[in-house]
Design a protein around this motif. Sequence first.
Motif: not given
Length: 539
Positions: A520-525
């Motif tokens: 989620w973090r690397t996807s910006g969420y």
Amino acid sequence: MQVHRKAYPLPGPRNRRRPGVRRLAVAMAVCLAPGAAVFVPTVSFAAVPSFHTSLDPSKVKESMQYLVKTFGVSEAEALRRLELQNDAQALHAMLSEQSAASYGGMSLDHDNGGVLVLSTTRPADVEAYVASMPDRAHVRTRTVKRSLQALEQTRETLAKQVGEGADSVYVTSVDTENNSVVMWERGWVAESKSNGTWAEKSGRNRPTTAVPGDQRLAVSAEKSKADAAVKMVPTAVERRVLPEPKQSYTPYIDWGTCHPLYCKSVYGGMRGGLRLNIRRDNGTTGGCTAGFNVRSGGGDVNGWGWVLTAGHCVVGKTNTVKVHHNGYNILNPHGVAGGYYMEVNSYPYDFAFLNYISGTESGAWLENWGGTGYRNSVLKYCRNGGQDSNADTPCGNQATEARVTINGYHALSAIGSGWIVCASGSGSDTANYPESYDSGAGDGYLVGTRCGRVLSKDVGINTDVCARAGDSGGPLFSQLDNKAYGILEGDQQSRSGPCASGEKNNYTAISKIYELMETWRTSGYTGGAIFRLITGTNG
């Protein structure tokens, strides 16, 4: 509070003389055919540092009592087994780094004398390590085809191929007992996707890989992708069906102390094991349990405090009533970062991060307890008498509260079958706690801490620790090294009332939660935020 400590007999003297290269205290005979290569240990005996740690019996009392009751062993033997487990955990870390190409995992066999079973593709590679262990007489090695590293690499490849995540029908794991990789099919996910109910069931307003359109076709496409992925990886893959867990969703007040159902901030603040009362949309209130304290770093939520619990406790809840404990509003009904709810109900990804309703509440329940060991702790609470007393489920000093400080966590891959663990929960029944909210635990089930062992692993942690409705989200941890393992998902038996033999309850692993949060973090969420358990007194 005065604590009376009992002196426990210690094991007899151990022979610490290191055997020669050709002889171990453990029988490790290797039959070689004429002309076969002789394996020479890659690490000399002298090069292996001592990694043995003696345990204080008073600090692992509950774990010892579980072994004494369950396997009929002496306290000295129980302590020996726990020290072997503790050494094994250190050995796992060493072999994963220094002998990764041959190390195949380990387990602790309590049914056959408390023996550590060490898997390897090359027995000679682990000889020096085994020889350095004081309790080497209770270590057995077995030869397997694949290393744990190779299995994990295959699993990771397979996971990428099927798009593993909270919304995927297929999830993967490593089975060290069978030295294999497993592709699990979550039938309930496929069914829910097909009938269009998956978005609400698994969690609203959060990162999702669901594709608009005919979900029946999407499920069929997922199956085709999974079939193709299995054929592509070099290692044989087992196909299994993952059962859907049955999720386990004032009081006799102990004034001046912290009770799972009744605790004020003046008694020590938020900890794993405390009751979280959650208002449902139909107006009723249900109970879950706090797992661990969490701190976020980065993004719009830098430095915020959160409480980790089970996602199914709040997913699907649309009302804005705050989450409270014993009448005190403490947490928001949903935790939000990066514009998304930080919650999901999709075992083995079943978790929620709930943040405090204000800086005032955060200060009262978390920040004001820095430096005292409360921020990174879980509640240990044992009951006194009754149908479900320590005569049934070994705990410790009754009707008293204590803390177990958490200094880290064990990844799912590092947890062995047979490991001794403990869990705290707040499941209750109004028959026993008339002033509390009934969580559905059943008459005779009392709140508190219980210990048991890891029975097996799949995509989560399966244990024989007793748990009931209302314990969901509660912490699973080790007294041996103060590490977190996971949070309660649910049971596999639909039991209620007092604990009985043959308990089976499963836990979501902390490492699986971290795994999805990183995606989620690397996807910006998450708005770039990282969420981690608080593992230091000033965290």
